[in-house]
Design an enzyme around this catalytic site. Structure first.
Site, short mmCIF file in Angstrom:
data_model
loop_
_atom_site.label_atom_id
_atom_site.label_comp_id
_atom_site.label_asym_id
_atom_site.label_seq_id
_atom_site.Cartn_x
_atom_site.Cartn_y
_atom_site.Cartn_z
N GLY A 14 0.84 -1.20 0.00
CA GLY A 14 0.00 0.00 0.00
C GLY A 14 0.87 1.24 0.00
O GLY A 14 1.86 1.31 0.72
N ARG A 75 0.97 -5.08 -5.14
CA ARG A 75 1.10 -6.21 -4.22
C ARG A 75 1.30 -7.43 -5.13
O ARG A 75 0.37 -7.87 -5.78
CB ARG A 75 -0.17 -6.38 -3.38
CG ARG A 75 -0.50 -5.14 -2.52
CD ARG A 75 -1.61 -5.47 -1.54
NE ARG A 75 -2.22 -4.29 -0.94
CZ ARG A 75 -1.73 -3.64 0.12
NH1 ARG A 75 -0.61 -4.04 0.68
NH2 ARG A 75 -2.37 -2.60 0.62
N ASP A 106 5.10 -4.68 6.05
CA ASP A 106 5.66 -5.98 6.45
C ASP A 106 5.63 -7.02 5.33
O ASP A 106 6.54 -7.84 5.21
CB ASP A 106 5.02 -6.51 7.74
CG ASP A 106 3.51 -6.60 7.66
OD1 ASP A 106 2.94 -6.15 6.65
OD2 ASP A 106 2.91 -7.13 8.61
N THR A 128 4.24 2.47 5.82
CA THR A 128 2.83 2.07 5.76
C THR A 128 2.06 2.95 6.73
O THR A 128 2.56 3.25 7.82
CB THR A 128 2.62 0.58 6.13
OG1 THR A 128 1.24 0.40 6.51
CG2 THR A 128 3.46 0.11 7.28
N ASP A 130 -0.21 2.14 8.49
CA ASP A 130 -0.72 1.35 9.64
C ASP A 130 0.18 1.41 10.89
O ASP A 130 -0.28 1.11 11.98
CB ASP A 130 -0.88 -0.12 9.24
CG ASP A 130 -1.85 -0.29 8.07
OD1 ASP A 130 -2.64 0.64 7.83
OD2 ASP A 130 -1.79 -1.35 7.41
N ASP A 132 2.39 -0.70 11.85
CA ASP A 132 2.14 -2.02 12.45
C ASP A 132 3.33 -2.98 12.30
O ASP A 132 3.14 -4.19 12.23
CB ASP A 132 0.90 -2.65 11.79
CG ASP A 132 1.09 -2.86 10.29
OD1 ASP A 132 2.06 -2.31 9.71
OD2 ASP A 132 0.28 -3.58 9.69
N ARG A 174 -5.71 -2.20 8.85
CA ARG A 174 -5.66 -3.66 8.67
C ARG A 174 -5.89 -4.36 10.02
O ARG A 174 -6.92 -4.11 10.65
CB ARG A 174 -4.32 -4.07 8.07
CG ARG A 174 -4.37 -5.38 7.30
CD ARG A 174 -3.01 -5.74 6.74
NE ARG A 174 -2.64 -4.93 5.62
CZ ARG A 174 -2.95 -5.22 4.37
NH1 ARG A 174 -3.63 -6.29 4.09
NH2 ARG A 174 -2.58 -4.42 3.38
O1 F6P Z 1 -1.62 -1.25 4.69
C1 F6P Z 1 -2.23 -0.05 4.38
C2 F6P Z 1 -3.69 -0.24 4.13
O2 F6P Z 1 -4.25 1.00 3.76
C3 F6P Z 1 -4.49 -0.87 5.27
O3 F6P Z 1 -4.80 0.06 6.27
C4 F6P Z 1 -5.66 -1.42 4.52
O4 F6P Z 1 -6.24 -2.51 5.22
C5 F6P Z 1 -5.06 -1.88 3.24
O5 F6P Z 1 -3.87 -1.13 3.05
C6 F6P Z 1 -5.92 -1.71 2.01
O6 F6P Z 1 -5.24 -2.26 0.94
P1 F6P Z 1 -5.61 -2.13 -0.60
O7 F6P Z 1 -4.92 -0.90 -1.11
O8 F6P Z 1 -5.03 -3.34 -1.22
O9 F6P Z 1 -7.09 -2.02 -0.69
#
Ligand code: F6P
Length: 323
Positions: A14, A75, A106, A128, A130, A132, A174
């Site tokens: 992300g 990803r 991570d 990130t 998050d 986390d 997340r």
């Molecule tokens: O890891 C960052 C984040 O924004 C999380 O908070 C969220 O759950 C996820 O990415 C959303 O991912 P995507 O961009 O694949 O929808």
């Protein structure tokens, strides 16, 4: 020690505000030390498919203040398989890349670890929203994201007071409650629900709202982290149980965008530059992080094995302050 001539840089997972400042620091520090710096587009996907180009110091002008990532991100499913990692490494070698700076969360760090295991030096920078990652107190993008969410909640509070409503605001994160906890404390929320703690409707929602009602509160703000399960229809339950009109707002991707704060720009600049220094000095297979508010580095295998914890002190504080 063998001199490193060419390094690569990629952003993965992300996006997070501040990634551009980190890319800029990697490119400019690399150039400062006379290295060739190769930008790898779309994370590990670009590494596998050779979407790679040489970057100059000018290529990173005027990007520091922008959200997102100029290298774009992805990803990558293929990079989770060992064949994908090996293909990525042979592409990197084709471009004469001798070390890679990975900027991401991570999941991206696990990719960096696999690069290291297969013989490609890598240094990982935490980015990130998050916040986390267990081996670092801070990840690039978190400060910008919580400030964006704080601004949004402050605005929602205006309308909540006018209508004497309860407003539920769902934030990202997340499986982590870090965004929710910090935003909840910063906005004086009545309740903060996080995935690290089981939610009890009576204890965590009814009691704080009733306590506020007795003190003649004009609005009720509930911050809920996206990873909390079993809280669907919370607005309906509150209306039925407490007779208070309730609305839900999902903040969503607004939290991932926007111009990074000073804190994110400065940490990103420090970490980006430090990553290149490490590769230059032959130190690799590392994660850069923040410990006791200072930049530090840790072995990537060790860092990824540190178990997650959460800020129980902030949970208690938020409860005390919301009475
Ligand atoms: O890891 C960052 C984040 O924004 C999380 O908070 C969220 O759950 C996820 O990415 C959303 O991912 P995507 O961009 O694949 O929808």
């Amino acid at each position: 020690m063998q001199k490193i001539n060419t390094i690569g840089v990629l952003t993965s997972g992300g996006d997070a505000p501040g990634m551009n400042a980190a890319i800029r620091a990697v490119v400019r520090t690399g150039k400062y030390y006379g290295m060739k710096v190769m930008g790898i587009r779309k994370g590990y996907e670009g590494l596998i498919h050779g979407d790679i180009f040489e970057m100059t110091a000018r290529d990173v002008s005027d990007i520091m203040h922008r959200g997102g990532t100029v290298l774009q991100t992805a990803r990558s499913k293929d990079f989770k398989e060992i064949e994908g990692v090996r293909r990525g490494i042979s592409t990197a070698r084709y471009f004469e890349i001798e070390g890679i700076v990975v900027i991401g969360g991570d999941g991206s760090f696990r990719g960096a670890r696999d690069l290291c295991s297969e013989g490609m030096p890598a240094v990982a920078i935490p980015a990130t929203i998050d916040n986390d990652i267990a081996c670092t107190e801070y990840t690039i993008g978190f400060d910008t994201a919580i400030n964006t969410a704080k601004d949004a909640v402050d605005k929602i509070r205006d309308t909540a007071s006018s209508h004497e409503r309860c407003n539920i605001i769902k934030v990202m994160g997340r499986a982590s409650g870090n965004i929710a906890l910090n935003v909840g404390i910063a906005t004086g929320a009545e309740a903060v629900l996080i995935p690290e703690m089981e939610v009890d409707f009576e204890r965590d929602i009814v009691e704080p709202i009733n306590a506020g009602h007795k003190r003649d509160k004009k609005h009720y703000i509930i911050i809920i982290a996206e990873g909390v399960s079993g809280c669907n229809d919370l607005d309906k339950r509150i209306e039925e149980h407490l007779g208070i009109e309730t609305r839900t707002t999902i903040l969503g991707y607004i939290q991932r965008g926007g111009s990074p704060t000073v804190m994110d720009r400065v940490y990103a600049s420090q970490m980006g530059s430090y990553a290149v220094e490490l590769l230059k000095d032959g130190v690799n297979n590392r994660i850069i992080g923040i410990r006791d508010s200072k930049i530090y580095e840790i072995d990537i295998f060790e860092g990824l094995n540190i178990p997650s914890t959460f800020r129980e002190d902030l949970v208690s504080l938020s409860k005390i302050l919301s009475i």
